[in-house]
Design a protein around this motif. Structure first.
Motif, PDB file in Angstrom:
ATOM      1  N   LYS A 190       0.826  -1.248   0.075  1.00  0.00           N
ATOM      2  CA  LYS A 190       0.094   0.245   0.040  1.00  0.00           C
ATOM      3  C   LYS A 190       0.828   1.223  -0.006  1.00  0.00           C
ATOM      4  O   LYS A 190       2.078   1.190   0.413  1.00  0.00           O
ATOM      5  CB  LYS A 190      -1.037  -0.065   1.183  1.00  0.00           C
ATOM      6  CG  LYS A 190      -0.293  -0.047   2.491  1.00  0.00           C
ATOM      7  CD  LYS A 190      -1.346   0.081   3.483  1.00  0.00           C
ATOM      8  CE  LYS A 190      -0.838   0.148   4.870  1.00  0.00           C
ATOM      9  NZ  LYS A 190      -0.046  -0.954   5.547  1.00  0.00           N
ATOM     10  N   GLY A 191       0.224   2.360  -0.339  1.00  0.00           N
ATOM     11  CA  GLY A 191       0.954   3.618  -0.483  1.00  0.00           C
ATOM     12  C   GLY A 191       1.934   4.081  -1.398  1.00  0.00           C
ATOM     13  O   GLY A 191       2.382   5.242  -1.531  1.00  0.00           O
ATOM     14  N   TYR A 192       1.801   3.200  -2.559  1.00  0.00           N
ATOM     15  CA  TYR A 192       3.032   3.202  -3.573  1.00  0.00           C
ATOM     16  C   TYR A 192       2.042   3.821  -4.982  1.00  0.00           C
ATOM     17  O   TYR A 192       1.109   3.331  -5.282  1.00  0.00           O
ATOM     18  CB  TYR A 192       3.632   2.125  -3.985  1.00  0.00           C
ATOM     19  CG  TYR A 192       4.688   1.633  -2.928  1.00  0.00           C
ATOM     20  CD1 TYR A 192       5.813   2.418  -2.723  1.00  0.00           C
ATOM     21  CD2 TYR A 192       4.113   0.612  -2.123  1.00  0.00           C
ATOM     22  CE1 TYR A 192       6.652   1.779  -1.723  1.00  0.00           C
ATOM     23  CE2 TYR A 192       5.146   0.248  -0.928  1.00  0.00           C
ATOM     24  CZ  TYR A 192       6.089   0.820  -0.974  1.00  0.00           C
ATOM     25  OH  TYR A 192       6.938   0.267   0.250  1.00  0.00           O
ATOM     26  N   GLU A 193       2.795   4.939  -5.449  1.00  0.00           N
ATOM     27  CA  GLU A 193       2.245   5.315  -6.723  1.00  0.00           C
ATOM     28  C   GLU A 193       1.875   4.347  -7.833  1.00  0.00           C
ATOM     29  O   GLU A 193       0.984   4.515  -8.639  1.00  0.00           O
ATOM     30  CB  GLU A 193       3.073   6.387  -7.329  1.00  0.00           C
ATOM     31  CG  GLU A 193       2.560   7.228  -8.383  1.00  0.00           C
ATOM     32  CD  GLU A 193       1.195   8.177  -8.283  1.00  0.00           C
ATOM     33  OE1 GLU A 193       0.696   8.411  -7.190  1.00  0.00           O
ATOM     34  OE2 GLU A 193       0.708   8.699  -9.440  1.00  0.00           O
ATOM     35  N   THR A 207      -5.662   5.364  -6.878  1.00  0.00           N
ATOM     36  CA  THR A 207      -5.155   5.885  -5.977  1.00  0.00           C
ATOM     37  C   THR A 207      -3.871   5.376  -5.427  1.00  0.00           C
ATOM     38  O   THR A 207      -4.058   4.140  -5.245  1.00  0.00           O
ATOM     39  CB  THR A 207      -5.799   6.507  -4.790  1.00  0.00           C
ATOM     40  OG1 THR A 207      -5.243   7.054  -3.631  1.00  0.00           O
ATOM     41  CG2 THR A 207      -6.858   5.536  -4.016  1.00  0.00           C
ATOM     42  N   HIS A 208      -2.892   6.043  -4.936  1.00  0.00           N
ATOM     43  CA  HIS A 208      -1.730   5.252  -4.205  1.00  0.00           C
ATOM     44  C   HIS A 208      -2.171   4.722  -2.910  1.00  0.00           C
ATOM     45  O   HIS A 208      -1.587   3.899  -2.080  1.00  0.00           O
ATOM     46  CB  HIS A 208      -0.567   6.402  -4.256  1.00  0.00           C
ATOM     47  CG  HIS A 208      -0.735   7.412  -3.300  1.00  0.00           C
ATOM     48  ND1 HIS A 208      -1.444   8.330  -3.600  1.00  0.00           N
ATOM     49  CD2 HIS A 208      -0.555   7.583  -1.805  1.00  0.00           C
ATOM     50  CE1 HIS A 208      -1.770   9.424  -2.417  1.00  0.00           C
ATOM     51  NE2 HIS A 208      -1.017   8.719  -1.348  1.00  0.00           N
ATOM     52  N   GLU A 209      -3.452   5.425  -2.639  1.00  0.00           N
ATOM     53  CA  GLU A 209      -3.623   4.916  -0.902  1.00  0.00           C
ATOM     54  C   GLU A 209      -4.313   3.332  -1.141  1.00  0.00           C
ATOM     55  O   GLU A 209      -4.700   2.927  -0.006  1.00  0.00           O
ATOM     56  CB  GLU A 209      -4.692   5.769  -0.555  1.00  0.00           C
ATOM     57  CG  GLU A 209      -4.126   7.096  -0.470  1.00  0.00           C
ATOM     58  CD  GLU A 209      -5.210   8.178   0.315  1.00  0.00           C
ATOM     59  OE1 GLU A 209      -6.111   7.839   0.340  1.00  0.00           O
ATOM     60  OE2 GLU A 209      -4.725   9.490   0.638  1.00  0.00           O
ATOM     61  N   ARG A 260      -4.934  -0.475  -1.047  1.00  0.00           N
ATOM     62  CA  ARG A 260      -3.991  -1.454  -0.383  1.00  0.00           C
ATOM     63  C   ARG A 260      -4.283  -2.713  -1.503  1.00  0.00           C
ATOM     64  O   ARG A 260      -5.416  -3.381  -1.298  1.00  0.00           O
ATOM     65  CB  ARG A 260      -4.633  -1.754   1.049  1.00  0.00           C
ATOM     66  CG  ARG A 260      -3.937  -3.049   1.751  1.00  0.00           C
ATOM     67  CD  ARG A 260      -4.502  -3.046   3.218  1.00  0.00           C
ATOM     68  NE  ARG A 260      -3.869  -4.000   4.098  1.00  0.00           N
ATOM     69  CZ  ARG A 260      -4.278  -5.415   4.130  1.00  0.00           C
ATOM     70  NH1 ARG A 260      -4.996  -5.770   3.350  1.00  0.00           N
ATOM     71  NH2 ARG A 260      -3.602  -6.083   5.105  1.00  0.00           N
TER      72      ARG A 260
END
Ligand SMILES: [Zn+2]
Length: 220
Positions: free
Chosen positions: A134-137, A147-149, A151
């Motif tokens: 999660k969290g990666y562009e 979205t990078h958000e 998971r």
């Protein structure tokens, strides 16, 4: 079907499989050069017909560096070689996994790699039953992710040489995790798929990138 229309259908199937076989051979060369399918590892398929289900798939034991269109077979929903296969040899040992994914996900193409990072992470995270990213562009390269958000949860299945049994386990994981874009096999490699061969190849690129990032950073 008359003799003539049958012959025509066969000729058509040849032409279709020819184009798909060429595309799969080229993927073999690209993936080999990236280190994702070294030696005879990995296997690739494209759905050439939905009803009845037919897949163009790599023959077993073919070196991906030198993969040729003649190394591609046509198989049916039971994983058996269907009519019109020009290539000699048996379909990939893991053919039933491709069939399962084609049916359960309505995938148009399925790609299986044995990269260093998927091998490491599928072992390291096996006890958790899966790998969360999660969290990666770069996640936005996965179909439907905006979205990078996001998971991404990638189920990890125990490796198994009994492929019919493994295909059942894979099918259950696909049902349990309908959002997943891939499956990992423990200390073995990754399966991903797409509506088209291009989408499936993009998923391999995105996921292999993310595996390396997670592997190198410990997911921090
Ligand atoms: Zn494999």
């Amino acid at each position: 079907m008359t003799q003539q229309s049958h012959a025509h259908a066969q000729a058509h199937a040849h032409a279709e499989a020819g184009a798909e076989a060429e595309a799969l051979a080229e993927i073999g060369h690209r993936f080999y050069s990236r280190g994702w399918t070294l030696g005879t590892s990995g296997n690739f398929s494209v759905v050439t017909s939905r009803d009845p289900l037919r897949l163009a798939i790599t023959a077993s034991g073919r070196d991906k560096r030198t993969l040729r269109p003649a190394d591609i077979l046509i198989v049916d929903a039971d994983g058996r070689v269907a009519a019109d296969a020009e290539a000699a040899g048996r379909p990939s040992a893991e053919t039933l996994l491709h069939v399962t994914i084609a049916q359960r996900r309505q995938a148009g193409a399925i790609l299986h790699t044995h990269s260093v990072w998927s091998t490491i992470l599928s072992g390291a995270h096996a006890a958790a039953g899966g790998l969360a990213i999660k969290g990666y562009e770069m996640l936005k390269g996965l179909q439907g992710v905006t979205t990078h958000e996001h998971r991404e949860w990638i189920p990890i299945l125990d490796n198994d040489q009994d492929i019919p049994r493994l295909a059942k386990v894979a099918d259950a994981a696909l049902v349990e995790h309908p959002e997943a874009h891939a499956l990992l096999l423990r200390q073995h490699g990754m399966y991903t798929w797409g509506d088209t061969l291009a989408e499936a190849e993009r998923h391999v690129e995105i996921l292999e990138f993310l595996f390396e990032v997670v592997g190198r950073t410990g997911g921090r």
